[in-house]
Each structure stands twice: as C-alpha cells, then as structure tokens.
Design an enzyme around this catalytic site. Structure first.
Site, PDB file in Angstrom:
ATOM      1  N   LYS A  56       0.840  -1.206   0.000  1.00  0.00           N
ATOM      2  CA  LYS A  56       0.000   0.000   0.000  1.00  0.00           C
ATOM      3  C   LYS A  56       0.874   1.255   0.000  1.00  0.00           C
ATOM      4  O   LYS A  56       0.622   2.205  -0.755  1.00  0.00           O
ATOM      5  CB  LYS A  56      -0.956  -0.005   1.211  1.00  0.00           C
ATOM      6  CG  LYS A  56      -2.040  -1.076   1.095  1.00  0.00           C
ATOM      7  CD  LYS A  56      -2.773  -1.351   2.410  1.00  0.00           C
ATOM      8  CE  LYS A  56      -3.702  -2.565   2.233  1.00  0.00           C
ATOM      9  NZ  LYS A  56      -4.356  -2.996   3.471  1.00  0.00           N
ATOM     10  N   GLN A 100      -4.740  -1.478   9.714  1.00  0.00           N
ATOM     11  CA  GLN A 100      -4.660  -2.815   9.128  1.00  0.00           C
ATOM     12  C   GLN A 100      -5.290  -3.838  10.073  1.00  0.00           C
ATOM     13  O   GLN A 100      -4.989  -3.878  11.266  1.00  0.00           O
ATOM     14  CB  GLN A 100      -3.187  -3.161   8.842  1.00  0.00           C
ATOM     15  CG  GLN A 100      -2.980  -4.467   8.106  1.00  0.00           C
ATOM     16  CD  GLN A 100      -3.476  -4.459   6.661  1.00  0.00           C
ATOM     17  OE1 GLN A 100      -3.574  -3.419   6.011  1.00  0.00           O
ATOM     18  NE2 GLN A 100      -3.808  -5.627   6.145  1.00  0.00           N
ATOM     19  N   ASP A 123     -11.580   2.773   4.424  1.00  0.00           N
ATOM     20  CA  ASP A 123     -12.063   1.389   4.350  1.00  0.00           C
ATOM     21  C   ASP A 123     -13.594   1.284   4.371  1.00  0.00           C
ATOM     22  O   ASP A 123     -14.139   0.204   4.191  1.00  0.00           O
ATOM     23  CB  ASP A 123     -11.558   0.611   5.579  1.00  0.00           C
ATOM     24  CG  ASP A 123     -10.263  -0.138   5.328  1.00  0.00           C
ATOM     25  OD1 ASP A 123     -10.068  -0.614   4.203  1.00  0.00           O
ATOM     26  OD2 ASP A 123      -9.463  -0.239   6.274  1.00  0.00           O
TER      27      ASP A 123
HETATM   28  N1  GUN Z   1      -6.840  -6.623   6.222  1.00  0.00           N
HETATM   29  C1  GUN Z   1      -7.038  -7.347   5.097  1.00  0.00           C
HETATM   30  N2  GUN Z   1      -7.647  -6.591   4.149  1.00  0.00           N
HETATM   31  C2  GUN Z   1      -7.846  -5.376   4.702  1.00  0.00           C
HETATM   32  C3  GUN Z   1      -8.433  -4.166   4.221  1.00  0.00           C
HETATM   33  O1  GUN Z   1      -8.921  -4.055   3.080  1.00  0.00           O
HETATM   34  N3  GUN Z   1      -8.453  -3.126   5.101  1.00  0.00           N
HETATM   35  C4  GUN Z   1      -7.946  -3.237   6.366  1.00  0.00           C
HETATM   36  N4  GUN Z   1      -8.020  -2.173   7.158  1.00  0.00           N
HETATM   37  N5  GUN Z   1      -7.400  -4.342   6.835  1.00  0.00           N
HETATM   38  C5  GUN Z   1      -7.351  -5.411   6.010  1.00  0.00           C
END
Ligand code: GUN
Length: 287
Positions: A56, A100, A123
């Site tokens: 990311k 995360q 998110d």
């Molecule tokens: N863990 C796995 N996929 C994601 C996601 O799309 N967002 C977040 N915050 N954590 C994750």
C-alpha cells in the site's frame, strides 16, 4: 457440417482493471494542487499484514501520494492506539486512515474503527459510512467488494437479474459485497459458517463470491459450467505456493469465468484503496 463448440473459461485478471484505474488516478492527481495522503497503521508483526502494508505504501509513492506508515508494537494498548488515531484525525495533511486488520486480540476492533473520523474512513468501516452504504448514498465503498464490482463490469459480466451467492459475512468483504451486488440488481444469498448446505446455493448461482478465508474450501462440484467464480482468499501452502478459497485447478477449464489467485482480486483491492483515498481527499479539501 459438424460444429465444434469450444468451452472457453474467461480469466478475470484484476491487474487489467487496476491498471485502468491507476491511469485515471494519475491523471486526476496531476490536476490537483496537493498530494493526497494516506496513513496506514499496523499493530504487531503479522508477516502477511506487513506485506500488505508495504504494498500500500509503495503504491502511494508510485501514484504521487504522500503516505504515513505507523508501526506499533504488538502490546500497544487500546488507549495508545486511540490516541494515535485521534492525532491523525486532527492532522490536516492526512486524507485517509487505514488501520490494518486483524488487530491483536486485546484490542476491541469496533472501538478503534469508530474512532476514525468518517471523513478519513478509507475502508468504509465506520458506522457512519457503513450506514451510507446501506442506504445506497455512499461516495466510496469498501475496497475489495467495490474492486470486484469494477472487475465484473470491466469484463461485461452482467449482475442485474442474476442470482449471486456470497460466501462469508465479514464486515470488510462479505457483508458489503452482498449490498453492492444487490444494488447492482442481483438477487443475493449470503452464506456463512452456519449455512446448512452451501453447495445447494453455489450450485445454482450465476455468480459466486468466495470469501471464507479457508484454503481450497470449494471445488468443481460446487459450481456449474456457466458459473462466474470470484475467489477472494489468498493463503500460503506449506510448500510456499499461493492458493485461494477455491481449488483453482479444478475449475480453471470448467466454469465460465473465474478470478485466479494470485493476480485476481488482490490488485483491485489496492487500486480501490488508492481511488477511495483520492475521493476522500477531494471531498475534504475541494469546497
Ligand atoms: N486486512 C485485510 N484486508 C484489509 C483491508 O482491506 N483493510 C484493512 N483495514 N485491513 C485489512
């Protein structure tokens, strides 16, 4: 004359859709007077999460975004994490905040999510943005489900009037996925760990989204020749190779279309995250 009908399985490669989206993002970023900024918080040292966070942050740099990578130890208290989020909420440079998941067990996930300023909820997990999604009043949608919708659209796979089955009811994938498919005009069945006979649902569906988090859980016998199968799972086998929630080699030449693992849904999740961050930045900064 003898006609030979060939059965061709379509591979749904997320990279194609992701690259298209990146071109659009880059074009828009060039026209901005600022660089959108994404903050990513990782608590603990889960190796898979470290890889995802790294990807990311790298993508932010490639797109000309700013980023903040905040790494906190596994034993971080809930109070300390809340304080960190609060400071990012108040930081006028930060457009999106991503915590995360999963978080260590001693931290209550819902409390942390609710602390994120909805204007920075990249998110779409806060109750404010999740509520907007439910009312079909959303400006952004959760990354993986909205990425899947784009992938289906880009491959001209119709959703309206189709029977869709979603496996898994997580807040981040299954639940919002079922809402988005329903909003796209599909008739949606949401299956989960308590569903009596999963195969009876998947077997008759036009589109099946598999997000159960169990390696190679479904196979050929769960689908039919015209199924469109989206595999959201990604797992590492003991030999180091990757696999999905579906036994991919069984369906590769059988179903109408499927998303491979890797190179299927994964690239779209990151692309939609960047897209969401850009949208949040514009909503917050451009009056
Ligand atoms: N863990 C796995 N996929 C994601 C996601 O799309 N967002 C977040 N915050 N954590 C994750």
């Amino acid at each position: 004359m003898c006609k030979v009908l060939l059965h061709m399985t379509l591979q749904l490669l997320g990279k194609t859709s992701a690259d298209k989206l990146y071109l659009q993002i880059q074009k828009e970023v060039k026209e901005l007077s600022y660089s959108p900024c994404l903050a990513v918080i990782l608590v603990g040292e889960d190796p898979a999460s470290q890889v995802y966070v790294g990807k990311k942050i790298k993508k932010c740099a490639e797109l000309g975004f700013q980023s903040r990578k905040i790494l906190l130890p596994e034993d971080t208290s809930e109070a300390a994490l809340l304080k960190q989020i609060q400071s990012l909420n108040e930081d006028s440079e930060v457009d999106g905040i991503l915590v995360q998941l999963p978080l260590p067990k001693h931290i209550h996930e819902a409390t942390i999510i609710e602390c994120i300023d909805a204007k920075k909820d990249v998110d779409v997990l806060t109750s404010r943005l999740a509520g907007k999604l439910m009312h079909n009043e959303h400006q952004i949608a959760p990354c993986t489900p909205s990425g899947i919708i784009r992938m289906l659209e880009d491959h001209d796979i119709q959703m309206e009037g189709k029977d869709a089955v979603v496996l898994g009811r997580s807040k981040i994938v299954g639940l919002p996925m079922s809402l988005l498919l329903q909003q796209a005009g599909a008739t949606v069945t949401l299956c989960h760990s308590k569903t009596k006979d999963i195969r009876s649902h998947t077997k008759r569906a036009d589109i099946v989204i598999v997000a159960v988090g169990k390696p190679e859980f479904l196979g050929k016998e769960d689908f039919h020749k015209n199924s469109v199968v989206i595999d959201v799972g990604i797992h590492r086998r003991e030999d180091g190779s990757l696999c999905g929630d579906v036994r991919q080699e069984e369906i590769r030449d059988y179903v109408a279309a499927y998303s491979p693992v890797p190179k299927g849904v994964g690239p779209m999740t990151i692309a939609m995250l960047m897209w969401n961050n850009l949208q949040l930045s514009k909503l917050r900064r451009i009056k």
